[in-house]
Structures are given as C-alpha cells and as structure tokens.
Design an enzyme around this catalytic site. Sequence first.
Site, mmCIF file in Angstrom:
data_model
loop_
_atom_site.group_PDB
_atom_site.id
_atom_site.type_symbol
_atom_site.label_atom_id
_atom_site.label_comp_id
_atom_site.label_asym_id
_atom_site.label_seq_id
_atom_site.Cartn_x
_atom_site.Cartn_y
_atom_site.Cartn_z
ATOM 1 N N SER A 63 0.838 -1.200 0.000
ATOM 2 C CA SER A 63 0.000 0.000 0.000
ATOM 3 C C SER A 63 0.868 1.242 0.000
ATOM 4 O O SER A 63 2.038 1.208 0.403
ATOM 5 C CB SER A 63 -0.913 0.012 1.232
ATOM 6 N N HIS A 64 0.286 2.355 -0.450
ATOM 7 C CA HIS A 64 0.976 3.636 -0.363
ATOM 8 C C HIS A 64 1.101 4.111 1.082
ATOM 9 O O HIS A 64 1.919 4.972 1.386
ATOM 10 C CB HIS A 64 0.220 4.701 -1.174
ATOM 11 N N SER A 65 0.277 3.545 1.951
ATOM 12 C CA SER A 65 0.250 3.970 3.344
ATOM 13 C C SER A 65 0.746 2.857 4.259
ATOM 14 O O SER A 65 0.225 1.734 4.223
ATOM 15 C CB SER A 65 -1.181 4.351 3.746
ATOM 16 N N SER A 108 0.858 2.727 -8.795
ATOM 17 C CA SER A 108 2.306 2.665 -8.638
ATOM 18 C C SER A 108 2.731 1.550 -7.684
ATOM 19 O O SER A 108 3.830 1.003 -7.813
ATOM 20 C CB SER A 108 2.855 4.007 -8.157
#
Length: 248
Positions: free
Chosen positions: A10-12, A77
Amino acid sequence: MACVSFVLVSHSMQLAQGLAELAAQMAPNVHILPAGGREDNGLGTSYDRIDMAINTALSHVSEEVDGGVLILTDLGSATMTAESVVEMSDTPEKLVLVDAPLVEGTIAAVVRAQIGDTLDKVVEAARQAASQWKPQTPKYFSNSVSPCINKGMPDETVNTDEPAPITAQAVVADPEGLHARPAALLARLASTFDAETFVDGADASSVLEIMTLGARQGQTVTVKATGIDAEVAVTALVRHIEGHDTDT
C-alpha cells in the site's frame, strides 16, 4: 508451515499494517507481511520494503510445489513497483501478484490459506472477492430460540429425485454478530464438511458472503446444507452460531 503467505502493498504504512492486523485475526496461522509507505514512512511505495517483505514471506512458505506468496496492492504505482520486484526475484514461480480489491481480496484469501488451501485456490478466492462483496440490509431481528432440524418436505421447486436439503434455525450469539473474525471462524468450519452449506442464502464457506448478511447478535438465521455431510454440517454450524462451539 503454511502453504501460502501474504504481502500487502500500500501507499500507506498504516493502511498496510492495519489490514495485516485485521487479517491476522481471521487467519492466525498465516504469515501476513505489510509493505506500506516509503523508507521515511511517508506516502508512497518502496521497492526495498516490498522486496524485503516478499523474501520474509517466502521463508515462511513450505517447500511444496503448490505453495507460494500472494501479493495484493492498492493503487497503480504500488502494483508497478511490486511487478518490478517479482520480475527481479530468483523464485518468480513462487510469487503471484493478484488483481483483486486489497481489503476484500485479502480477507477472502487468508481464510482459505488458514484452512490449508493451495496457492491456486487462495488466488481464486482473492479474485472472486469483488463479486462476492454485495452488502445486504439485515432482514431478521427475531429472538426465537432452539434449532429445529427439518429433514422432511422438500420445497416444491426442488428436484425430488435428490435428497431434500437439511435446514435449521439458529440465533446469533456472538456480540459482534457474524462479522470479521466470527464470520471467518464460521467459514473455516463450513469448509471442513463434504457439503454445500448456506446461512440465509449466503455461502457459509465464504467469509465475505457471510459478512454481507450483516447478521447481529440475537438475530435468527437459517442454516441449510446439501451433500454427504449435510446433517452433521447443519448441526455443527448451528451449534457454532449459537455459541456452543467456538473453538474452531
């Protein structure tokens, strides 16, 4: 050792860690590695974090041919970075980057991994998650008690050449209802029988379908099963729902 491990990209960092924690409640024997955020813990993706998580996950996978690591991602991404890691891996045949919703796919897949399914079956569970997640408005709020198993009159629409389904009523005992971990425990139990099992029409072996029922404590649900183990399955599921058997 588990047949399948997981990497959640995840981006987070917080999102990946939170999902890993939730999934671990439903599949305590499955290794689930979060790989969220950049090295500075900001939003984004990190090749090195994903690579490290995948290598750690691989170390927890058995040497069986049908074992491996399932990788799920949130946004574009993250998927691209995970693809690069897989391409550079020394064991790409052990890695599957699956196109599935991150949260629902993870929950559906870890439950299957917990019961010992092969990598192919776990991947399929993740892919089916999007179509299974169809929240429903709870319909039943009865406080009626005592399951009464019915082996008798088949429904008029049922093919009478086949055995009538076994049905029974159960009252949900868990304070959390049939949500999250309780749904996972029920799905794992249902998967142990040679029978097709249902709760209020939802596939009892699917954690996502059970969760979509929104069944609450005190609600009466209908358990139904067909197949060789139909009677024992219904009895076991009713006992579990009513809190008599919760150590699955």
